[in-house]
Design an enzyme around this catalytic site. Structure first.
Site, PDB file in Angstrom:
ATOM      1  N   CYS A 124      -9.019   3.897  -9.806  1.00  0.00           N
ATOM      2  CA  CYS A 124      -9.237   2.776 -10.722  1.00  0.00           C
ATOM      3  C   CYS A 124      -8.631   3.026 -12.106  1.00  0.00           C
ATOM      4  CB  CYS A 124     -10.728   2.546 -10.918  1.00  0.00           C
ATOM      5  SG  CYS A 124     -11.600   2.305  -9.379  1.00  0.00           S
ATOM      6  N   TRP A 152      -9.715   0.431  -7.153  1.00  0.00           N
ATOM      7  CA  TRP A 152      -9.318   1.032  -5.882  1.00  0.00           C
ATOM      8  C   TRP A 152     -10.627   1.209  -5.110  1.00  0.00           C
ATOM      9  CZ3 TRP A 152      -9.919   5.784  -3.235  1.00  0.00           C
ATOM     10  CH2 TRP A 152      -8.942   6.065  -2.280  1.00  0.00           C
ATOM     11  N   ASN A 182     -14.677   3.920 -13.440  1.00  0.00           N
ATOM     12  CA  ASN A 182     -13.864   4.701 -12.504  1.00  0.00           C
ATOM     13  C   ASN A 182     -14.689   5.925 -12.136  1.00  0.00           C
ATOM     14  OD1 ASN A 182     -11.913   6.178 -11.145  1.00  0.00           O
ATOM     15  ND2 ASN A 182     -10.837   6.803 -13.005  1.00  0.00           N
ATOM     16  N   GLY A 183     -14.835   6.191 -10.835  1.00  0.00           N
ATOM     17  CA  GLY A 183     -15.635   7.332 -10.389  1.00  0.00           C
ATOM     18  C   GLY A 183     -16.590   6.894  -9.301  1.00  0.00           C
ATOM     19  N   GLU A 214       4.004   8.832   2.985  1.00  0.00           N
ATOM     20  CA  GLU A 214       3.423   8.196   1.794  1.00  0.00           C
ATOM     21  C   GLU A 214       4.134   6.892   1.450  1.00  0.00           C
ATOM     22  OE1 GLU A 214       1.716  10.641  -1.822  1.00  0.00           O
ATOM     23  OE2 GLU A 214       3.662  11.396  -1.227  1.00  0.00           O
ATOM     24  N   GLU A 225       6.316  18.943   2.827  1.00  0.00           N
ATOM     25  CA  GLU A 225       6.497  18.006   1.728  1.00  0.00           C
ATOM     26  C   GLU A 225       7.406  16.838   2.136  1.00  0.00           C
ATOM     27  OE1 GLU A 225       5.034  17.358  -0.860  1.00  0.00           O
ATOM     28  OE2 GLU A 225       6.422  16.257  -2.118  1.00  0.00           O
ATOM     29  N   ARG A 267      -1.625   3.923 -10.513  1.00  0.00           N
ATOM     30  CA  ARG A 267      -2.800   4.650 -10.040  1.00  0.00           C
ATOM     31  C   ARG A 267      -3.280   4.122  -8.691  1.00  0.00           C
ATOM     32  NH1 ARG A 267      -5.254   7.440 -14.204  1.00  0.00           N
ATOM     33  NH2 ARG A 267      -7.344   7.295 -13.349  1.00  0.00           N
ATOM     34  N   LYS A 324       6.179  13.031   1.970  1.00  0.00           N
ATOM     35  CA  LYS A 324       6.892  12.004   1.195  1.00  0.00           C
ATOM     36  C   LYS A 324       7.158  10.781   2.059  1.00  0.00           C
ATOM     37  CE  LYS A 324       6.391  12.765  -1.899  1.00  0.00           C
ATOM     38  NZ  LYS A 324       5.716  13.751  -2.644  1.00  0.00           N
ATOM     39  N   HIS A 373       4.553  26.037  20.333  1.00  0.00           N
ATOM     40  CA  HIS A 373       3.116  26.173  20.603  1.00  0.00           C
ATOM     41  C   HIS A 373       2.429  24.822  20.732  1.00  0.00           C
ATOM     42  CE1 HIS A 373       3.464  30.456  20.088  1.00  0.00           C
ATOM     43  NE2 HIS A 373       4.111  30.244  18.939  1.00  0.00           N
ATOM     44  N   LYS A 384      -2.532   7.340  -7.442  1.00  0.00           N
ATOM     45  CA  LYS A 384      -1.763   8.404  -8.086  1.00  0.00           C
ATOM     46  C   LYS A 384      -2.642   9.597  -8.417  1.00  0.00           C
ATOM     47  CE  LYS A 384       1.754  10.305 -10.074  1.00  0.00           C
ATOM     48  NZ  LYS A 384       2.675  10.950  -9.119  1.00  0.00           N
TER      49      LYS A 384
END
Ligand code: M6R
Length: 612
Positions: free
Chosen positions: A2, A74, A100-101, A491, A484, A27, A488, A508, A607
């Site tokens: 948020c 969010w 926010n939280g 995402e 990574e 965000r 990416k 494996h 974010k």
């Protein structure tokens, strides 16, 4: 997560709030709203979806006023609906709060408040705060009611309150979630992050946990949750609004990819001197590192991309500084009962400095007597302030949700740290040390050169835009690069499932999925395991997988193994993860582009992950 904004001043507030909220879009959010105070009382507008929906609503029904709060939500508690969007009001409609939280004890508070006759409109945890303040207002003046209500909350919060009882002021506070104050001339701001206020002021006051602010156009009055006055002067942010804008690029992600020669240069700036054969940090960090250089163990904690940087750091520090390193996902670290003491140093890696899991990890480490070093991008963030020493990456604001320049800056900081400790711990001979330092100094130019493969990466990416499954494989230093690269891609292109693996692990299990046309991105730059990677490519080709290979310039042998070949400048294996990050980032960017994805704000992602 948020985004919160607040404004007190002489401008029309709706405009200021929208402009500030736009700077916090990165965000991640799914609804937006604002509350403004005027002659009608507290006016609230909310919309599901993007900020434009809220902006259109306000255009149709303009709100006049000079004091207000705004929010991008969010969703955590309750779906992204208009009712659940912030601001939330109390029963009287005189109070409007943005948050926010996560309020962990909201269910029990809500039950108590309902018992006292309060009516709730939303499913959120936030709404309890408005009703709690309303309850306290029955016996206390506004500021005190706000403070006392906050004392009843468990969990994390950054909050801003607009009240008809004090129409020229806003009230704000934080505990575990970020909140800053922007101090302008005859105007003042609340925001979750600095970019939201930069168009108006560069003077910023960073709040500590459990601090409360009463904000008027004259500026902030800060106090503790206990009501004790706090004296703190604003600091001046050393980057401006231009750094937080797209600057002609189609997306922030692309802009940030292209910024990497400069951002890496900034990470190295004033720290690396080839002439003097020296790596140096500010005095405080250096004292900290000198102590670390005689220690026996380092534990790295981080999340997401920063965790991948930590994995590369483990290879670097163990090989050249001969320092044993454990790397933990911060979200696991705090629950695995780690054995720490004053002989352990915990290194937290974080772009935002606000990631809740990493923050909790460093608090746990400190409780157990460990010292904490942070590699962090955001000056004044929670982790930067709580760590015993900070190695700032100085990469500037990273706006795209997908981390790019912050990652290579973290790797550069880890390379500096490694070479600093390597010298003190005699982990590497002087000649090799010098070679590595010289190469590190050339890194900005090497990245510049690497960026020239963009058209080639774009072509390959467009060719691979339709598959829905990808593997990314690498070994040693570039095993984290494979993780990574996959992160990416998934995402920024949520239509695709991408997995990163250590190439030697294929046999494996994961190899069972490979069949005709399955795309596999191999990182096969020069390294001591180059031949082994070639064998892994052979295994994949035998099963008709399609190999996109990232190799070193001038590698003639690799050609016959690659369906598509991308080459990057030759470097030591030590620095290769920084260089191969470029084609991996560009590949994700262009595959997402070809699939029409929302690259800078992928759905469901935030974010800065300020909740657990
Ligand atoms: O701000 P932090 O570096 O602590 O964030 C950690 C992760 O949330 C972050 O790296 C996330 O994985 C990014 N979206 C990756 O692109």
């Amino acid at each position: 997560m948020c985004g919160i904004v607040g404004y007190v001043g002489r401008r029309q507030v709706a405009e200021v709030l929208l402009e500030s909220l736009r700077c916090l879009e990165y965000r991640g959010y799914d609804s937006a709203g604002m509350a403004v105070i005027n002659s009608k009382g507290v006016e609230v507008h909310k919309r599901v979806g993007k900020l434009n929906a809220l902006a259109d609503a306000i255009k149709r029904h303009p709100i006049i006023g000079h004091v207000g709060v705004g929010h991008t939500r969010w969703a955590t508690h309750g779906e992204p609906t208009e009712l659940n969007a912030h601001p939330h009001t109390d029963c009287t409609g005189d109070l409007a709060i943005v948050h926010n939280g996560i309020i962990e004890n909201y269910a029990e508070l809500k039950e108590r408040l309902v018992g006292r006759g309060h009516t709730f409109k939303s499913q959120t945890d936030t709404e309890v705060i408005a009703h709690l303040i309303e309850e306290r207002l029955k016996r206390h003046p506004m500021g005190e009611a706000f403070r006392l209500a906050l004392k009843e909350l468990r969990g994390s919060y950054a909050v801003c309150l607009l009240s008809a009882h004090e129409p020229r002021r806003l009230f704000g506070a934080r505990s575990g979630s970020p909140l800053i104050v922007g101090v302008g001339k005859g105007e003042a701001f609340f925001a979750s992050d600095v970019p939201a206020v930069l168009a108006r002021t560069r003077r910023v006051l960073y709040l500590n946990d459990e601090e409360v602010v009463v904000l008027s156009a004259e500026g902030p009055k800060v106090m503790t949750l206990e009501g004790q006055a706090v004296t703190r002067r604003p600091s001046t942010v050393n980057w401006n609004i231009a750094a937080a804008r797209k600057g002609g690029f189609a997306h922030f992600m692309l802009k940030e990819i292209h910024e990497q020669p400069r951002t890496v240069e900034q990470t190295l700036f004033n720290r690396l001197s080839v002439e003097r054969r020296q790596i140096a940090f500010d005095r405080h960090t250096q004292t900290f590192l000198n102590r670390l250089s005689v220690q026996e163990k380092l534990v790295i904690i981080a999340c997401g991309t920063a965790y991948h940087a930590g994995l590369v750091g483990q290879y670097m520090l163990e090989e050249f500084a001969r320092l044993p390193v454990d790397v933990d996902l911060a979200s696991e670290f705090r629950y695995r009962g780690p054995m720490l003491d004053k002989h352990t140093t915990v290194l937290a890696i974080t772009q935002s400095g606000e990631t809740a899991d990493t923050l909790a990890g460093i608090r746990l480490a400190k409780e157990q007597g460990a010292k904490v070093l942070a590699i962090c991008n955001v000056v004044g963030s929670s982790i930067a302030r709580e760590a015993d020493a900070v190695l700032y990456t100085h990469a500037g604001p990273e706006i795209a949700v997908a981390s790019t320049k912050a990652y290579t800056a973290q790797l550069t900081a880890l390379a500096l740290l490694t070479l600093y400790l390597a010298k003190r711990r005699r982990g590497v001979g002087p000649a090799r040390w010098r070679e590595l330092v010289e190469e590190l100094a050339r890194l900005p130019q090497i990245i510049e050169q690497t960026l020239r493969i963009e058209p080639a990466v774009k072509l390959v990416a467009e060719q691979y835009a339709s598959p829905r499954n990808f593997y990314f494989l690498g070994r040693r230093y570039n095993f984290p690069s494979a993780l990574e690269g996959a992160l990416k891609l998934k995402e920024v292109c949520p239509l695709i499932h991408a997995e990163g693996y250590a190439a030697g692990e294929m046999k494996h299990g994961p190899i069972s999925l490979i069949h005709n046309g399955w795309p596999i991105v191999f990182v096969a730059t020069h390294s001591p395991v180059y031949d082994k990677i070639i064998s892994n490519i052979e295994e994949v080709r035998a099963r008709k997988g399609e190999c996109v290979v990232i190799a070193s310039d001038g590698d003639a042998r690799i050609k016959r193994y690659a369906d598509s070949l991308l080459t990057v400048p030759q470097t030591s294996e030590f620095l290769s993860p920084i260089v191969v990050a470029i084609p991996l980032q560009l590949f994700a960017y262009y595959v997402a582009g070809a699939n029409g994805c929302d690259i800078d704000q992928p759905p469901n992602l935030a974010k800065s992950v300020t909740v657990e």
